[in-house]
Write an enzyme that holds these catalytic residues in place. Structure first.
Site: not given
Ligand code: SAH
Length: 511
Positions: A45, A66, A178
């Site tokens: 994704d 998404k 998020m």
């Molecule tokens: N499973 C993922 C989170 C999924 S929810 C994890 O463990 O990181 C999606 C959210 O993750 C995004 O809206 C943001 O808040 C955060 N996110 C994911 N990758 C990111 C990144 N490289 N930098 C900052 N926030 C990130």
């Protein structure tokens, strides 16, 4: 007679739910890479760095991204697709690549449930979550002996607001995922729930990548700081005393050259033959997001019976000529099909077009008897030891160019060709095509790459060409924005890509 009870899933059916890490492609686990390598199908994704797909070049890849809040395909559809792919054709190995960690707000639990319900064996490969890694790359430890002994990870999507935040009042560090869009509301709710307005806060966008950007402030000011800096999703916000530590611990996003000269730029690396990973690595080191685009794919020979007859009886052949890694690999595939192995080549000498092909042979137990001083078909033809009457058998594809033949025949050797494999135009998926079209520059290492690219995706690209011949071929194919590498090296090609994105390409400024 026994009745079968539940549907039994085919033995090969297997799903790996893999945490891809937060963005830096080095932050996937070793286990995650192994699972990718074995996969038949990969679903990935928006947050999983597509650069990771280099670990599974043969797999079918499906983008189920998404973005933000608008769902591309629904979670139910994704879960269904995972199950369907795993059960396809007698069972497949499916890798589901998810940004960060599998079970941190990734709805990975639902995907695991879908597998369990369908009776499909699965594994979970945890990943480095952005909740910890993005702050870390901003110089913010989520716990610290002095400043924080606990942390909580929460979603900014929650409708619960206040009551929820009151329950968290004993937690030192809060990490919000998020939450960029609702940051005003969330910080107001947190203050309302008792957090001091002057609590340090930081928001990290695209953490761990060359595009990382950080805004800092306090709980009272962070929403405005984020707005002013123009930060958007994906971003995490850290609230707590630890956010102050960035002042001393900032390490990743420092210096004017942070991210490299190609930071934030996307470069497509085309390849017509074997891997282009060395160039990819160079460009990544300069901060580029790199898409490797195979322009051709390999298929079996259309003349297997003839090939096998030729391979079985090599008497009278002085030299076998191999001019690509694919040739080395296909030769051994066919020997195996014939029940033969490297010993069959004992009586014949083997020449490789360059060191890379020689290495492919060495990996299969055959040391090349000859490699020309400069890689290339012309040099091979000019330098191959031998004299009039010697038979040289070129095992190659249906589109081999004639240079080698001409060189050898001009020296009196007898050139023979056998079709060992075929090349066909690649058919990239829609997601790959979209990424390709969005590239800032496309690198071309050969004239045939230029022609294939034009046929596949048109000529509306800035291209960086490996040398003057490639540049000419690119212009003939219809490309107008052409930057030429100053020397035939990967470094020079990467320099050319840099000049191309800096807008220096164009009439009169090439070279
Ligand atoms: N499973 C993922 C989170 C999924 S929810 C994890 O463990 O990181 C999606 C959210 O993750 C995004 O809206 C943001 O808040 C955060 N996110 C994911 N990758 C990111 C990144 N490289 N930098 C900052 N926030 C990130």
């Amino acid at each position: 007679m026994t009745d079968s009870v539940a549907p039994v899933s085919p033995p090969r059916a297997f799903v790996s739910l893999i945490g891809a890490g937060p963005g830096d492609p080095g932050l996937i686990t070793v286990r995650g890479v192994e699972a990718l390598r074995r996969a038949d199908v990969v679903l990935f994704d928006y947050l999983a760095n597509p650069d990771l797909l280099r670990h599974c070049p043969e797999a079918e890849t499906i983008y189920v991204g998404k973005k933000g809040f608008s769902e591309y395909i629904s979670q139910e559809q994704i879960s269904d697709l995972i199950v369907r792919k795993a059960l396809e054709d007698g069972g497949k190995r499916v890798a589901r690549l998810k940004g960060g960690d599998v079970f941190v707000f990734g709805r990975g639990g639902e995907e695991a449930e879908a597998c369990a319900l369908a009776g499909i064996a699965f594994e979970v490969v945890p990943g480095v979550t952005s909740a910890i890694a993005a702050p870390a790359y901003a110089g913010i430890p989520v716990t610290h002996r002095e400043a924080a002994r606990s942390f909580a990870v929460l979603t900014g999507n929650t409708k619960e607001g206040g009551a929820h935040y009151e329950r968290l009042s004993g937690v030192d560090t809060l990490v919000l995922l998020m939450g960029v869009r609702n940051l005003d509301q969330i910080s107001a709710d947190l203050i309302q729930a008792g957090r001091a307005p002057e609590t340090p806060a930081a928001t990290v966008q695209w953490g761990t990548t060359p595009q990382q950007r950080v805004a800092t402030g306090t709980l009272a000011t962070i929403a405005r700081a984020v707005r002013e800096a123009g930060l958007e999703a994906p971003a995490v916000t850290v609230v707590g005393e630890v956010a102050r530590l960035r002042g001393t611990l900032r390490w990743f996003d420092v210096g004017p050259g942070f991210g490299g000269p190609l930071a934030g730029r996307s470069v497509a690396v085309t390849r017509t033959r074997d891997g282009a990973s060395a160039l990819t690595d160079l460009l990544r080191a300069r901060g580029a997001s790199v898409l490797e685009v195979p322009l051709i794919r390999f298929a079996g020979t259309g003349h297997e019976a003839e090939l096998h007859a030729r391979l079985c009886d090599l008497s009278g052949v002085a030299w076998l000529l191999l001019t690509s890694n694919q040739a080395a690999s296909a030769l051994f595939t066919h020997l195996e099909r014939l029940g033969l192995d490297a010993r069959h080549l004992a009586g014949v000498r083997v020449a490789a077009v360059g060191p890379s092909t020689a290495r492919s042979l060495a990996e299969r137990g055959v040391r090349a008897d000859f490699v020309p001083s400069t890689p290339g078909a012309v040099h091979l033809g000019a330098e191959l030891p031998g004299g009039p009457g010697d038979v040289a058998l070129h095992l190659t594809s249906q589109v081999a160019e004639d240079d080698l033949e001409h060189e050898l025949e001009s020296r009196g050797l007898r050139y023979e060709r056998a079709e060992l494999y075929r090349t066909e135009p690649a058919r990239p998926g829609e997601h790959e095509m979209n990424r390709l079209r969005a590239a800032d520059v496309v690198t071309l290492a050969s004239g045939s790459a230029a022609r294939h690219l034009a046929a596949l995706a048109g000529t509306d690209f800035a291209v960086a060409a490996m040398g003057p011949q490639t540049a000419d071929a690119a212009r003939r194919a219809g490309f107008t924005r052409v930057t030429v590498a100053a020397a035939p090296t990967l470094e020079a090609l990467a320099d050319a890509a840099e000049r191309a994105v800096a807008g220096e390409a164009g009439v009169g400024r090439e070279g």
